[in-house]
Design an enzyme around this catalytic site. Structure first.
Site, PDB file in Angstrom:
ATOM      1  N   HIS A 235      -3.322  -4.804  13.505  1.00  0.00           N
ATOM      2  CA  HIS A 235      -2.612  -4.570  12.237  1.00  0.00           C
ATOM      3  C   HIS A 235      -2.206  -5.918  11.636  1.00  0.00           C
ATOM      4  CE1 HIS A 235       0.501  -3.320   9.431  1.00  0.00           C
ATOM      5  NE2 HIS A 235      -0.093  -2.131   9.440  1.00  0.00           N
TER       6      HIS A 235
ATOM      7  N   GLU B 165      -7.203  -2.270   5.364  1.00  0.00           N
ATOM      8  CA  GLU B 165      -5.815  -2.380   4.913  1.00  0.00           C
ATOM      9  C   GLU B 165      -5.615  -3.683   4.130  1.00  0.00           C
ATOM     10  OE1 GLU B 165      -3.067   0.469   7.079  1.00  0.00           O
ATOM     11  OE2 GLU B 165      -2.753  -1.530   7.844  1.00  0.00           O
TER      12      GLU B 165
HETATM   13  P1  PGA Z   1       2.328   1.555   4.082  1.00  0.00           P
HETATM   14  O1  PGA Z   1       1.835   0.858   5.443  1.00  0.00           O
HETATM   15  O2  PGA Z   1       1.717   2.936   4.045  1.00  0.00           O
HETATM   16  O3  PGA Z   1       3.811   1.572   4.190  1.00  0.00           O
HETATM   17  O4  PGA Z   1       1.822   0.713   2.958  1.00  0.00           O
HETATM   18  C1  PGA Z   1       0.524   1.013   5.897  1.00  0.00           C
HETATM   19  C2  PGA Z   1       0.344   0.261   7.194  1.00  0.00           C
HETATM   20  O5  PGA Z   1       1.005  -0.786   7.370  1.00  0.00           O
HETATM   21  O6  PGA Z   1      -0.437   0.669   8.065  1.00  0.00           O
END
Ligand code: PGA
Length: 232
Positions: free
Chosen positions: A99, A156
């Site tokens: 992540h 992401e």
């Molecule tokens: P968020 O986070 O939905 O709060 O933007 C997504 C993530 O960090 O996996």
């Protein structure tokens, strides 16, 4: 319309949120959730709650799966404070790996993440590998000898995480297609970054996107139920 039969995943990444009492209350509310066959709903609580959450899910016969939010890049050994993939393999089915918060605050490298992926796969778990556009090729290149049959990717984009400003579904689709070209044609690709009940469908209706990795909108049980219901 969500494409019929396409495997879909909704993953709740709780990060460092929730007490055990809050976790129990959340799971209790999930009894009202009707989950279609093609959808996997996955909750990623913190390590200390995995065992009891797993027991609660079994006891209440909930159609939920669990993910760890991280694992050690090392196997068993003298690595103080680390939790290995082997340690969590009976408690969850998935592990979020790489992540952007792990990269930013814990300085994880492509190689650390590749090592974690290997260990997660060796423990018969599925890694959910988080990637972003600037290092897509480099991250994939570091994944050597990986059998993609159990791998899931989550695209992401950094600017979209926690900002309330998601990427466009069209751009996310382009990245998902590119990831498949770089890895395996059938690898599931999720989108993550400011996903809510109001916008999840705009992503899952793109044929290359298999669901979402969700932070903020996964914390409140009703908001999570509303989001998952969009996948029916
Ligand atoms: P968020 O986070 O939905 O709060 O933007 C997504 C993530 O960090 O996996």
């Amino acid at each position: 319309m969500v494409q019929a039969g396409k495997p879909l995943f909704a993953i709740a990444n709780w990060k460092s949120h929730k007490t055990w009492v809050e976790t129990q209350q959340f799971l209790k509310m999930m009894a009202t959730l009707t989950i279609p066959q093609s959808v996997k709903v996955i909750i990623a609580p913190s390590f200390p709650y995995l065992k009891n959450a797993s027991q609660s899910i079994t006891d209440a016969k909930l159609s939920l799966h669990l993910a760890a939010q991280n694992v050690s890049p090392f196997p068993f050994g003298a690595y103080t404070g680390e939790v290995t993939a082997e340690m969590v393999k009976d408690l969850c089915q998935y592990v979020i790996v790489g992540h952007s918060e792990r990269r930013k605050y814990f300085h994880e490298t492509h190689q650390d993440i590749a090592n974690k992926v290997d260990l997660v796969l060796s423990a018969n778990l599925s890694p959910v590998i988080c990637v972003d556009e600037p290092y897509l090729e480099a991250q994939v290149a570091s994944l050597t000898n990986v059998n993609y049959s159990r791998v899931i990717f989550a695209y992401e984009p950094l600017a979209a995480i926690g900002s309330g400003e998601p990427d466009t579904p069209e751009h996310a689709q382009t990245i998902a297609q590119k990831l498949r070209e770089l890895t395996a044609p059938s690898v599931p690709v999720l989108y993550g970054g400011s996903v809510t009940a109001a916008n999840i469908k705009s992503f899952t209706q793109m044929d290359a996107i298999n669901g979402a990795l969700v932070g903020g909108a996964s914390l409140d049980p009703q908001s999570w139920i509303d989001l998952v219901n969009q996948l029916s």
